[in-house]
Write a protein that holds these residues in place. Structure first.
Motif, PDB file in Angstrom:
ATOM      1  N   UNK A  47       0.848  -1.198   0.000  1.00 39.43           N
ATOM      2  CA  UNK A  47       0.000   0.000   0.000  1.00 39.43           C
ATOM      3  C   UNK A  47       0.886   1.253   0.000  1.00 39.43           C
ATOM      4  N   UNK A  48       0.526   2.228  -0.830  1.00 38.18           N
ATOM      5  CA  UNK A  48       1.239   3.508  -0.855  1.00 38.18           C
ATOM      6  C   UNK A  48       0.469   4.493   0.022  1.00 38.18           C
ATOM      7  N   UNK A  87       6.960  10.081   0.531  1.00 30.01           N
ATOM      8  CA  UNK A  87       7.272   8.976  -0.384  1.00 30.01           C
ATOM      9  C   UNK A  87       8.488   9.380  -1.208  1.00 30.01           C
ATOM     10  N   UNK A  88       9.388   8.447  -1.435  1.00 29.49           N
ATOM     11  CA  UNK A  88      10.576   8.725  -2.251  1.00 29.49           C
ATOM     12  C   UNK A  88      10.483   7.974  -3.567  1.00 29.49           C
ATOM     13  N   UNK A 145       9.756   5.093   3.326  1.00 31.05           N
ATOM     14  CA  UNK A 145      10.838   4.649   4.209  1.00 31.05           C
ATOM     15  C   UNK A 145      11.546   3.471   3.559  1.00 31.05           C
ATOM     16  N   UNK A 146      11.617   2.348   4.292  1.00 31.00           N
ATOM     17  CA  UNK A 146      12.294   1.151   3.770  1.00 31.00           C
ATOM     18  C   UNK A 146      11.329   0.215   3.047  1.00 31.00           C
ATOM     19  N   UNK A 147      10.058   0.615   2.953  1.00 35.87           N
ATOM     20  CA  UNK A 147       9.069  -0.249   2.307  1.00 35.87           C
ATOM     21  C   UNK A 147       8.936   0.090   0.829  1.00 35.87           C
ATOM     22  N   UNK A 148       9.107  -0.901  -0.025  1.00 40.87           N
ATOM     23  CA  UNK A 148       8.916  -0.706  -1.465  1.00 40.87           C
ATOM     24  C   UNK A 148       7.412  -0.763  -1.753  1.00 40.87           C
ATOM     25  N   UNK A 149       6.837   0.383  -2.136  1.00 41.93           N
ATOM     26  CA  UNK A 149       5.395   0.441  -2.403  1.00 41.93           C
ATOM     27  C   UNK A 149       5.089  -0.058  -3.809  1.00 41.93           C
ATOM     28  N   UNK A 150       5.913   0.359  -4.771  1.00 38.50           N
ATOM     29  CA  UNK A 150       5.639  -0.021  -6.168  1.00 38.50           C
ATOM     30  C   UNK A 150       6.918   0.108  -6.964  1.00 38.50           C
TER      31      UNK A 150
END
Ligand SMILES: CCCCCCCC(=O)SCCNC(=O)CCNC(=O)[C@H](O)C(C)(C)COP(=O)(O)OP(=O)(O)OC[C@H]1O[C@@H](n2cnc3c(N)ncnc32)[C@H](O)[C@@H]1OP(=O)(O)O
Length: 217
Positions: free
Chosen positions: A168-169, A175-176, A198-203
């Motif tokens: 989920x974004x 968001x980076x 952060x360290x979570x890849x959203x897409x």
């Protein structure tokens, strides 16, 4: 008035894609008119977020419709051809000069790499505080398209863009967005990108951009 279905005026305004790109990428002049227009777009953006959050009564909606119709008429009287407009002018289709997507703040762009960040309001939401998937893709298209243009700002078009949604974004969080040119073959640039919270890849996405030819519409 030009509506989305009235193509006659739009056809008359069409010019060479490269000429149009040069115009669109040139920052709007720093004048009181431009600064006022940016404040107007900020207010439109605030309006969009308030619209998402509100449940107006039927009476309040009817009042708003009348007010909006009056505002629209004022704008229609000031309409100009595309090549003269302030809207979406600037290097990145004007992060602050458009209301199509959350504004991107660019940190770095050269011929190989693009980095930016954004914080999206609820207008960009699909549901449940998650960004709409189409908005994720428009962020990638803009970032990768800007990278495809490179330091020479050559006009390029998306041939394909494939987005993989990994997590989920979130709305309202930083968001980076990063993009990298993986391969160049003549007019073609194969570009990949990632959207991080952060360290979570959203897409992540991969794409092909092709530089337009002179005279191409
Ligand atoms: C700063 C903000 C930037 C924002 C950027 C936003 C960019 C956009 O969203 S643009 C809008 C979306 N894209 C479009 O509308 C594009 C519509 N399509 C077109 O205009 C044309 O098809 C266009 C210009 C992309 C290519 O047409 P044309 O110049 O005739 O190229 P064409 O010769 O068919 O293909 C070029 C190369 O791409 C290859 N190619 C074409 N389609 C594909 C495909 N789906 N997959 C792989 N390769 C492909 C061709 O094989 C060819 O390769 P090669 O040169 O090695 O033979």
């Amino acid at each position: 008035m030009t509506t989305p279905h009235d193509t006659s005026a739009q056809t008359a305004q069409r010019i060479d894609a490269m000429e149009m790109t040069k115009h669109r990428r040139t920052p709007a002049p720093d004048t009181p008119q431009t600064r006022a227009y940016i404040r107007l777009l900020e207010e439109v953006s605030n309006f969009q977020h308030a619209l998402v959050q509100a449940n107006p009564t039927a009476e309040a909606s009817d009042e708003l419709i009348a007010k909006l119709a009056s505002v629209r008429e004022t704008l229609e009287q000031a309409a100009v051809p595309e090549a003269e407009r302030l809207y979406a002018r600037g290097e990145l289709s004007g992060g602050e000069m458009q209301v199509l997507m959350p504004p991107l703040t660019v940190e770095h762009v050269d011929d190989h790499e693009f980095r930016a960040h954004t914080v999206a309001g609820e207008f960009a939401m699909g549901m449940n505080q998650a960004m709409h998937g189409g908005v994720v893709s428009v962020l990638f298209d803009t970032a990768m398209g800007r990278l495809a243009m490179g330091t020479e700002m050559l006009s390029a078009r998306t041939v394909y863009l494939t987005t993989q949604y990994r997590n989920i974004t979130p709305i309202g969080e930083r968001l980076d967005l990063t993009a990298t040119v993986d391969t160049v073959e003549g007019r073609k640039k194969f570009i990949s990108g990632q959207l991080w919270h952060g360290d979570t890849l959203c897409a992540e996405a991969d794409s092909l951009f092709v530089a337009v030819k002179p005279g191409q519409q």
